[in-house]
Design a protein around this motif. Structure first.
Motif, PDB file in Angstrom:
ATOM      1  N   PRO C 104       0.927  -1.260  -0.178  1.00  0.00           N
ATOM      2  CA  PRO C 104      -0.030   0.054  -0.018  1.00  0.00           C
ATOM      3  C   PRO C 104       0.863   1.204  -0.054  1.00  0.00           C
ATOM      4  O   PRO C 104       0.510   2.003  -0.791  1.00  0.00           O
ATOM      5  CB  PRO C 104      -0.831  -0.043   1.317  1.00  0.00           C
ATOM      6  CG  PRO C 104      -0.869  -1.356   1.665  1.00  0.00           C
ATOM      7  CD  PRO C 104       0.637  -2.150   0.968  1.00  0.00           C
ATOM      8  N   ALA C 108       1.486   3.670  -3.019  1.00  0.00           N
ATOM      9  CA  ALA C 108       0.867   4.999  -3.099  1.00  0.00           C
ATOM     10  C   ALA C 108       1.657   6.228  -3.437  1.00  0.00           C
ATOM     11  O   ALA C 108       1.501   7.124  -3.911  1.00  0.00           O
ATOM     12  CB  ALA C 108       0.026   5.170  -1.693  1.00  0.00           C
ATOM     13  N   MET C 158      -6.415   2.778  -7.290  1.00  0.00           N
ATOM     14  CA  MET C 158      -5.410   2.686  -6.092  1.00  0.00           C
ATOM     15  C   MET C 158      -5.326   1.176  -5.634  1.00  0.00           C
ATOM     16  O   MET C 158      -4.360   0.731  -5.498  1.00  0.00           O
ATOM     17  CB  MET C 158      -5.735   3.826  -4.974  1.00  0.00           C
ATOM     18  CG  MET C 158      -4.530   4.069  -4.252  1.00  0.00           C
ATOM     19  SD  MET C 158      -2.971   4.154  -4.674  1.00  0.00           S
ATOM     20  CE  MET C 158      -2.129   2.920  -4.379  1.00  0.00           C
ATOM     21  N   PRO C 159      -6.248   0.834  -5.107  1.00  0.00           N
ATOM     22  CA  PRO C 159      -6.215  -0.510  -4.395  1.00  0.00           C
ATOM     23  C   PRO C 159      -5.946  -1.519  -5.294  1.00  0.00           C
ATOM     24  O   PRO C 159      -5.246  -2.589  -5.233  1.00  0.00           O
ATOM     25  CB  PRO C 159      -7.700  -0.808  -3.594  1.00  0.00           C
ATOM     26  CG  PRO C 159      -8.588   0.276  -4.311  1.00  0.00           C
ATOM     27  CD  PRO C 159      -7.709   1.481  -4.927  1.00  0.00           C
ATOM     28  N   ALA C 162      -2.069  -1.187  -5.743  1.00  0.00           N
ATOM     29  CA  ALA C 162      -1.405  -1.775  -4.617  1.00  0.00           C
ATOM     30  C   ALA C 162      -1.414  -3.290  -4.752  1.00  0.00           C
ATOM     31  O   ALA C 162      -0.447  -3.942  -4.303  1.00  0.00           O
ATOM     32  CB  ALA C 162      -2.039  -1.078  -3.569  1.00  0.00           C
ATOM     33  N   LYS C 208      -5.991   0.355   3.546  1.00  0.00           N
ATOM     34  CA  LYS C 208      -4.915   1.275   3.611  1.00  0.00           C
ATOM     35  C   LYS C 208      -4.759   1.991   2.424  1.00  0.00           C
ATOM     36  O   LYS C 208      -4.794   3.175   2.152  1.00  0.00           O
ATOM     37  CB  LYS C 208      -3.516   0.688   3.978  1.00  0.00           C
ATOM     38  CG  LYS C 208      -3.240   0.326   5.271  1.00  0.00           C
ATOM     39  CD  LYS C 208      -1.920   0.038   5.581  1.00  0.00           C
ATOM     40  CE  LYS C 208      -1.416  -0.137   7.066  1.00  0.00           C
ATOM     41  NZ  LYS C 208       0.029  -0.320   7.218  1.00  0.00           N
ATOM     42  N   SER C 209      -5.053   0.930   1.337  1.00  0.00           N
ATOM     43  CA  SER C 209      -4.531   1.758  -0.145  1.00  0.00           C
ATOM     44  C   SER C 209      -5.852   2.332  -0.571  1.00  0.00           C
ATOM     45  O   SER C 209      -5.531   3.647  -1.157  1.00  0.00           O
ATOM     46  CB  SER C 209      -4.235   0.599  -1.009  1.00  0.00           C
ATOM     47  OG  SER C 209      -5.387  -0.345  -1.210  1.00  0.00           O
ATOM     48  N   ASP C 253      -0.298   6.254   7.218  1.00  0.00           N
ATOM     49  CA  ASP C 253       0.170   4.938   7.547  1.00  0.00           C
ATOM     50  C   ASP C 253       0.260   4.726   8.762  1.00  0.00           C
ATOM     51  O   ASP C 253      -0.083   3.403   9.376  1.00  0.00           O
ATOM     52  CB  ASP C 253       1.357   4.464   6.526  1.00  0.00           C
ATOM     53  CG  ASP C 253       1.534   3.213   6.595  1.00  0.00           C
ATOM     54  OD1 ASP C 253       1.014   2.314   6.695  1.00  0.00           O
ATOM     55  OD2 ASP C 253       3.027   2.930   6.885  1.00  0.00           O
TER      56      ASP C 253
END
Lengths: 249, 159, 264
Positions: C104, C108, C158-159, C162, C208-209, C253
């Motif tokens: 992640p 990112a 994004m996810p 990741a 998170k991602s 994070d």
């Protein structure tokens, strides 16, 4: 406070020019008419609607009947010429694709750029970009078109083409055109009526031939492009001698 | 860019992303292991569970047969209760015993099952009767010292 | 002396006020974007186009970086684990560090510098060349037509990026650890599978991602929308996007890790 009391009216089929030196409030005027700014006081009516009490939705409703040509065209750089002209049609109507296509080609033909439909704005010259932008602003057949410095940064040929186009579109489509410019020679050729603005007030108005012969000092300076006149060459400053420190000698 | 080209690339992109997620879930993680298969739960009470945590493996003869799904404290008997979720394909006799063991040097704790000899098998909700809690180092040392001193006392008595 | 102190304090105060004010405006902008997302969802083609420009175009950098990060992890992890004689734990080390943290976070960071800066530059340029104003003059809301599709496109990308980063990294670790050095393949995978939990590790990594994606995208969009409409203004805004979103990623994070892995 940039504008202090402008009384301006325009009729259908007319090309009206608003002139004045840079920073005199011309752009502010355009923003007022298009609803991007609200006047602090006064009355502002566009196409019969009072703009002062209008909310965002009302402003957007009004803008669909309004076209605007930006200084450098403001074409969407990530779309082709065709998609640029089709943009307002696709956003505001539910027309089938082939009808959109016909309308776009019609508008592009009117500005002589049907052959450039598949080009991107980066591949166009300044004059061509402005013609495409013009085709885009008339896509929804507006009643009023605002032009923000349509002649800025064009070569003489493109200048003539754009001037001619503004006149011709106004006549054939029966619109009202409001041209904000400081290009005196080009605009005096095509407009019906001129307003001169200086420091937020209208200092002179009239038909082009009246203004050419005008003896009002500001208009005379502007029309003939003289360095000295009511608009001073020098920025206001303390006396030159004093600034150089010679006053003490 | 043509609209169909964009569609194609976005399709490839999303498919690759989902494939990566599935890879992480199936191949890297322990999804599809015991969660997917049918399971049954039994309980085991311990005097001390030491460092045992939920999700710790349950092994029998070294083979993973289930996981610790829950650990709670029984406030009446003052004991720790571990709920073991076992794979349906493994059946254990009723008198199976559970003990908490430590694997490797790094000290991951797990529950070892020692199969008993009874005919009836464990079923959902049963409790394991014979349990052996975690070995606590302090207790071990304490016991050692205690037995040492007992030995010495006995030796002295003998003299 | 007294003057200097007052001046410093005043500067500090104005900076604080400025920062808070910008954060307020950015939050309002975020709210507006969410509020105007209707158009984007009614016209998925707009979002698809943004997934293409943020996701597909970031694919190469993500996949290649993921592979190399995984290979380095395999190499370094092996060196360290070897001294304790537990090379079999290499799979755990590579997988957990990638799935929980590096996947992640690094994805990112790369996303912020690749896609985030592009978003800021694009919106900044659209503003500088009056394209946004032109859109508004055509009675089309730029937030609904330009900003919201970009937001959702990036948040969806994004996810996925990741996850691809982590998967490629694990593959890289496998290449170095198993194929090159010769760690036992069976224990590499089985130890990994025993230690990595889908909910605790994989899902938390995905969460998170998503959070990072929202943060990076909203920063990038806001910086672009807020940029002074000049070449210099846009270039500064682009730099600010990368710096601010990198810091935001790392700070977020820490917070997320503290919340998620508290009990483990």
């Amino acid at each position: 406070m940039v504008l202090k009391g402008i009384n301006l009216s325009a009729r259908q089929g007319q090309v009206i020019a608003i002139m004045g030196s840079s920073g005199c409030g011309k752009t502010t005027l355009l923003k007022l008419i298009s609803g991007a700014l609200k006047p602090t006081q006064g009355v502002l009516r566009v196409a019969g609607e009072d703009l002062v009490g209008l909310d965002q939705a009302g402003v957007y409703r009004l803008r669909r009947r309004l076209g605007m040509l930006f200084q450098f065209g403001a074409l969407f750089t990530d779309m082709t010429v065709f998609d640029n002209v089709a943009f307002p049609l696709r956003e505001h109507t539910d027309l089938p694709p082939d009808m959109v296509r016909d309308m776009v080609l019609l508008k592009l033909e009117a500005v002589g750029l049907r052959g450039a439909a598949e080009l991107y704005p980066s591949e166009l010259s300044g004059g061509m970009a402005r013609r495409v932008a013009l085709a885009r602003s008339v896509a929804l057949d507006p009643g009023l078109i605002l032009y923000d410095e349509p002649f800025a940064g064009l070569d003489p040929i493109a200048l003539g083409v754009i001037g001619d186009l503004i006149r011709r579109l106004t006549d054939t489509l029966g619109l009202t055109s409001l041209v904000v410019t400081h290009d005196v020679q080009e605009s005096l050729k095509i407009v019906d009526y001129v307003y001169f603005i200086s420091e937020g007030v209208i200092v002179a108005e009239g038909r082009p031939d009246e203004l050419r012969a005008s003896e009002i000092p500001y208009v005379h300076q502007f029309v003939h492009g003289e360095a000295e006149g009511p608009v001073s060459y020098h920025y206001p400053a303390p006396s030159y001698q004093a600034d150089l420190g010679m006053g003490h000698v | 860019m043509e609209r169909t080209t964009i569609d194609l690339w976005v399709g490839i992109f999303v498919a690759a992303g989902i494939a990566a997620l599935l890879f992480l879930a199936m191949k890297v993680g322990n999804f599809g292991g015991f969660q997917a298969a049918s399971t049954y739960s039994v309980q085991a009470s311990f005097d001390n569970i030491g460092g045992l945590k939920a999700r710790a493996p349950v092994k029998s003869a070294g083979v993973v047969v289930g996981r610790v799904s829950e650990i709670r404290f029984d406030n009446e008997r003052f004991q720790a209760v571990a709920v073991l979720t076992l794979d349906q394909s493994f059946a254990f006799p009723k008198d199976t015993s559970a003990s908490i063991m430590t694997s490797g040097l790094l000290g991951e704790q797990y529950i070892a099952l020692d199969a008993g000899a009874e005919e009836t098998m464990l079923a959902e909700g049963d409790a394991l009767k014979i349990t052996q809690g975690a070995v606590v180092l302090e207790n071990l040392i304490g016991q050692f010292l205690y037995s040492k001193s007992e030995e010495e006392a006995a030796a002295l008595d003998g003299q | 002396m007294f003057d200097a102190i007052t001046r410093t304090l005043r500067r500090l105060g104005s900076r604080t006020v400025n920062t808070l004010w910008r954060m307020g405006v950015a939050t309002r902008f975020f709210g507006l974007t969410l509020l105007h997302s209707g158009t984007a969802f009614r016209r998925p083609q707009l979002i698809l186009k943004e997934i293409f420009s943020t996701g597909v175009l970031s694919l190469i950098i993500i996949v290649v970086s993921g592979l190399f990060v995984g290979m380095v992890l395999g190499l370094q992890g092996y060196q360290t684990l070897q001294t304790y004689g537990s090379e079999e734990a290499l799979g755990i080390l590579v997988a957990l560090s990638l799935v929980r943290e590096l996947g992640p976070v690094v994805a990112a960071l790369l996303f912020a510098s690749r896609a985030g800066s592009a978003i800021t530059a694009e919106i900044g340029l659209m503003k500088a060349t009056e394209q946004l104003a032109a859109m508004e003059m055509m009675a089309v809301d730029p937030v609904a037509r330009v900003v919201a599709p970009k937001f959702w496109g990036a948040v969806i990308s994004m996810p996925l990026l990741a996850a691809m980063f982590s998967a490629m990294g694990i593959f890289g670790g496998y290449l170095v650890g198993v194929v090159l050095i010769g760690v036992d393949e069976g224990s590499f995978w089985s130890q990994m599978q025993a230690a990595v939990d889908v909910r605790e590790d994989v899902m938390n990594g995905v969460i998170k991602s998503v959070v990072f994606g929202v943060a990076v995208t909203i920063i990038a969009l806001f910086e672009g929308y807020d940029a002074p409409p000049t070449a210099e203004g846009v270039s500064r805004a682009t730099t600010r996007t990368v710096v601010t979103s990198s810091l935001a990623i790392l700070a977020l994070d820490f917070v997320l890790t503290a919340i998620m892995f508290r009990g483990v």
